[in-house]
Design a protein around this motif. Structure first.
Motif, PDB file in Angstrom:
ATOM      1  N   ALA A 183      -5.510   7.683  35.855  1.00 36.28           N
ATOM      2  CA  ALA A 183      -5.517   8.790  34.892  1.00 36.28           C
ATOM      3  C   ALA A 183      -4.108   9.298  34.592  1.00 36.28           C
ATOM      4  CB  ALA A 183      -6.381   9.938  35.419  1.00 36.28           C
ATOM      5  N   ALA A 184      -3.225   9.192  35.574  1.00 38.16           N
ATOM      6  CA  ALA A 184      -1.865   9.729  35.417  1.00 38.16           C
ATOM      7  C   ALA A 184      -0.806   8.632  35.340  1.00 38.16           C
ATOM      8  CB  ALA A 184      -1.560  10.663  36.589  1.00 38.16           C
ATOM      9  N   ALA A 185      -1.195   7.412  35.066  1.00 42.54           N
ATOM     10  CA  ALA A 185      -0.272   6.265  35.124  1.00 42.54           C
ATOM     11  C   ALA A 185       0.997   6.480  34.314  1.00 42.54           C
ATOM     12  CB  ALA A 185      -0.986   4.994  34.661  1.00 42.54           C
ATOM     13  N   GLY A 186       0.876   7.076  33.157  1.00 37.39           N
ATOM     14  CA  GLY A 186       2.036   7.281  32.300  1.00 37.39           C
ATOM     15  C   GLY A 186       3.053   8.266  32.839  1.00 37.39           C
ATOM     16  N   HIS A 187       2.704   8.964  33.916  1.00 36.26           N
ATOM     17  CA  HIS A 187       3.603   9.961  34.491  1.00 36.26           C
ATOM     18  C   HIS A 187       4.245   9.496  35.793  1.00 36.26           C
ATOM     19  CE1 HIS A 187       2.303  12.845  31.497  1.00 36.26           C
ATOM     20  NE2 HIS A 187       1.072  12.460  31.741  1.00 36.26           N
ATOM     21  N   PHE A 188       3.917   8.283  36.232  1.00 36.38           N
ATOM     22  CA  PHE A 188       4.493   7.781  37.474  1.00 36.38           C
ATOM     23  C   PHE A 188       5.946   7.392  37.263  1.00 36.38           C
ATOM     24  CE2 PHE A 188       0.320   7.621  39.223  1.00 36.38           C
ATOM     25  CZ  PHE A 188       0.483   7.538  40.599  1.00 36.38           C
ATOM     26  N   GLY A 189       6.801   7.866  38.163  1.00 39.18           N
ATOM     27  CA  GLY A 189       8.179   7.399  38.192  1.00 39.18           C
ATOM     28  C   GLY A 189       8.207   6.040  38.876  1.00 39.18           C
ATOM     29  N   GLU A 190       9.335   5.371  38.738  1.00 37.87           N
ATOM     30  CA  GLU A 190       9.420   4.015  39.267  1.00 37.87           C
ATOM     31  C   GLU A 190       9.264   3.965  40.783  1.00 37.87           C
ATOM     32  OE1 GLU A 190      13.317   5.766  39.667  1.00 37.87           O
ATOM     33  OE2 GLU A 190      11.949   5.732  37.980  1.00 37.87           O
ATOM     34  N   GLN A 191       9.884   4.881  41.513  1.00 36.41           N
ATOM     35  CA  GLN A 191       9.773   4.851  42.977  1.00 36.41           C
ATOM     36  C   GLN A 191       8.353   5.172  43.415  1.00 36.41           C
ATOM     37  OE1 GLN A 191      12.227   3.775  45.092  1.00 36.41           O
ATOM     38  NE2 GLN A 191      10.535   3.758  46.544  1.00 36.41           N
ATOM     39  N   ASP A 192       7.718   6.121  42.749  1.00 38.14           N
ATOM     40  CA  ASP A 192       6.339   6.463  43.091  1.00 38.14           C
ATOM     41  C   ASP A 192       5.416   5.275  42.847  1.00 38.14           C
ATOM     42  OD1 ASP A 192       7.203   9.057  43.675  1.00 38.14           O
ATOM     43  OD2 ASP A 192       6.876   9.702  41.611  1.00 38.14           O
TER      44      ASP A 192
ATOM     45  N   GLU B  14      15.787  -9.016  34.481  1.00 38.51           N
ATOM     46  CA  GLU B  14      16.253  -7.777  35.112  1.00 38.51           C
ATOM     47  C   GLU B  14      16.990  -8.072  36.416  1.00 38.51           C
ATOM     48  OE1 GLU B  14      17.064  -3.820  35.114  1.00 38.51           O
ATOM     49  OE2 GLU B  14      16.069  -4.919  33.505  1.00 38.51           O
ATOM     50  N   VAL B  15      16.482  -9.001  37.201  1.00 34.93           N
ATOM     51  CA  VAL B  15      17.173  -9.367  38.442  1.00 34.93           C
ATOM     52  C   VAL B  15      18.541  -9.965  38.121  1.00 34.93           C
ATOM     53  CG1 VAL B  15      17.125 -10.916  40.445  1.00 34.93           C
ATOM     54  CG2 VAL B  15      15.072  -9.645  39.804  1.00 34.93           C
ATOM     55  N   ARG B  16      18.599 -10.809  37.111  1.00 37.17           N
ATOM     56  CA  ARG B  16      19.899 -11.401  36.719  1.00 37.17           C
ATOM     57  C   ARG B  16      20.900 -10.311  36.321  1.00 37.17           C
ATOM     58  NH1 ARG B  16      17.412 -16.245  34.394  1.00 37.17           N
ATOM     59  NH2 ARG B  16      18.167 -17.942  35.699  1.00 37.17           N
ATOM     60  N   LEU B  17      20.427  -9.313  35.562  1.00 37.74           N
ATOM     61  CA  LEU B  17      21.313  -8.226  35.142  1.00 37.74           C
ATOM     62  C   LEU B  17      21.862  -7.443  36.331  1.00 37.74           C
ATOM     63  CD1 LEU B  17      19.407  -6.776  32.053  1.00 37.74           C
ATOM     64  CD2 LEU B  17      21.608  -7.970  32.035  1.00 37.74           C
ATOM     65  N   ARG B  18      21.090  -7.403  37.401  1.00 41.40           N
ATOM     66  CA  ARG B  18      21.468  -6.577  38.544  1.00 41.40           C
ATOM     67  C   ARG B  18      21.993  -7.383  39.723  1.00 41.40           C
ATOM     68  NH1 ARG B  18      17.380  -1.938  39.351  1.00 41.40           N
ATOM     69  NH2 ARG B  18      16.645  -1.515  37.285  1.00 41.40           N
ATOM     70  N   ARG B  19      22.342  -8.606  39.498  1.00 44.51           N
ATOM     71  CA  ARG B  19      22.709  -9.478  40.613  1.00 44.51           C
ATOM     72  C   ARG B  19      23.847  -8.910  41.456  1.00 44.51           C
ATOM     73  NH1 ARG B  19      23.702 -13.174  36.190  1.00 44.51           N
ATOM     74  NH2 ARG B  19      25.883 -13.044  35.621  1.00 44.51           N
ATOM     75  N   ALA B  20      24.757  -8.159  40.854  1.00 46.66           N
ATOM     76  CA  ALA B  20      25.861  -7.580  41.622  1.00 46.66           C
ATOM     77  C   ALA B  20      25.384  -6.491  42.584  1.00 46.66           C
ATOM     78  CB  ALA B  20      26.915  -7.030  40.677  1.00 46.66           C
ATOM     79  N   GLU B  21      24.221  -5.918  42.340  1.00 43.76           N
ATOM     80  CA  GLU B  21      23.674  -4.853  43.191  1.00 43.76           C
ATOM     81  C   GLU B  21      22.900  -5.383  44.392  1.00 43.76           C
ATOM     82  OE1 GLU B  21      21.385  -1.859  40.975  1.00 43.76           O
ATOM     83  OE2 GLU B  21      22.284  -2.691  39.156  1.00 43.76           O
TER      84      GLU B  21
ATOM     85  N   THR C 201      15.266   0.952  41.356  1.00 47.37           N
ATOM     86  CA  THR C 201      16.357   0.440  42.176  1.00 47.37           C
ATOM     87  C   THR C 201      16.073  -1.043  42.376  1.00 47.37           C
ATOM     88  OG1 THR C 201      15.180   0.806  44.251  1.00 47.37           O
ATOM     89  CG2 THR C 201      16.553   2.640  43.435  1.00 47.37           C
ATOM     90  N   VAL C 202      17.037  -1.790  42.854  1.00 49.40           N
ATOM     91  CA  VAL C 202      16.804  -3.212  43.098  1.00 49.40           C
ATOM     92  C   VAL C 202      15.673  -3.378  44.106  1.00 49.40           C
ATOM     93  CG1 VAL C 202      17.784  -5.312  44.083  1.00 49.40           C
ATOM     94  CG2 VAL C 202      19.097  -3.987  42.444  1.00 49.40           C
ATOM     95  N   GLN C 203      15.711  -2.602  45.195  1.00 53.04           N
ATOM     96  CA  GLN C 203      14.660  -2.701  46.199  1.00 53.04           C
ATOM     97  C   GLN C 203      13.310  -2.305  45.626  1.00 53.04           C
ATOM     98  OE1 GLN C 203      15.090  -3.961  49.420  1.00 53.04           O
ATOM     99  NE2 GLN C 203      12.890  -4.044  49.271  1.00 53.04           N
ATOM    100  N   GLY C 204      13.275  -1.250  44.823  1.00 48.81           N
ATOM    101  CA  GLY C 204      12.032  -0.832  44.184  1.00 48.81           C
ATOM    102  C   GLY C 204      11.496  -1.892  43.244  1.00 48.81           C
ATOM    103  N   LEU C 205      12.399  -2.537  42.515  1.00 50.98           N
ATOM    104  CA  LEU C 205      12.004  -3.610  41.608  1.00 50.98           C
ATOM    105  C   LEU C 205      11.331  -4.749  42.376  1.00 50.98           C
ATOM    106  CD1 LEU C 205      12.215  -4.864  38.717  1.00 50.98           C
ATOM    107  CD2 LEU C 205      14.433  -5.776  39.435  1.00 50.98           C
TER     108      LEU C 205
END
Length: 163
Positions: A47-56, A120-127, A91-95
């Motif tokens: 019901a609230a999916a559109g309000h979830f932040g990425e970490q949540d 997205e992983v390629r873009l963040r490879r330095a992280e 975050t990379v770990q969250g992803l």
């Protein structure tokens, strides 16, 4: 833990997405699987999916996965949609956590979403930290991930500088 589950069950409609995610994550850390509480958390999350932040979202899926609780197809679809809406905010770990949990739960990850994850992983490879590289290698080595576009090339493109 049963009394705690009953306490939260009665308050589920008032919980924010962050609180739903924290509850499911905590239940998974305790190894406590309550079908009633998880079912209510799933309905609240849908019901609230559109309000979830990425970490949540990452925490929620991680908790469901570790408890062996597989949400219904409709819930899986809206949570997957939300994850890919906020893909760049993870975050990379969250992803990595989101992707592994969503995949293991059987969420809909078609070819275009697999390509978006890879990009997205390629873009963040330095992280990426050493643990992230191990997690990614494990992700790409599983049978479920054979469809990840160019998985070996993705690993080969990551920063693996010798120490």
């Amino acid at each position: 833990l049963a009394a705690l589950g009953a306490f939260w069950l009665g308050r589920m409609p008032q919980l924010t997405p962050q609180h739903v995610a924290q509850l499911v994550w905590c239940l998974s850390r305790w190894g406590h699987r309550s079908e009633a509480v998880l079912g209510a958390a799933e309905r609240r999350a849908a019901a609230a999916a559109g309000h979830f932040g990425e970490q949540d979202l990452a925490n929620l899926l991680w908790g469901f996965h570790h408890l062996g609780y597989v949400p219904a197809e409709g819930t899986a679809a809206v949570l997957t949609d939300r994850g890919f809406d906020v893909l760049q905010e993870f975050t990379v770990q969250g992803l990595l956590n989101f992707f592994v949990a969503a995949s293991c739960l059987g969420f809909p990850l078609g070819e275009s979403r697999l390509a978006a994850f890879t990009a997205e992983v390629r873009l963040r490879r330095a992280e990426l930290l050493p643990q992230d590289l191990l997690d990614l290698a494990a992700i790409l080595s599983g049978d479920r991930f054979a469809a990840v576009p160019d998985g070996r090339a993705l690993l080969a493109s990551l920063p693996l500088d010798p120490v």
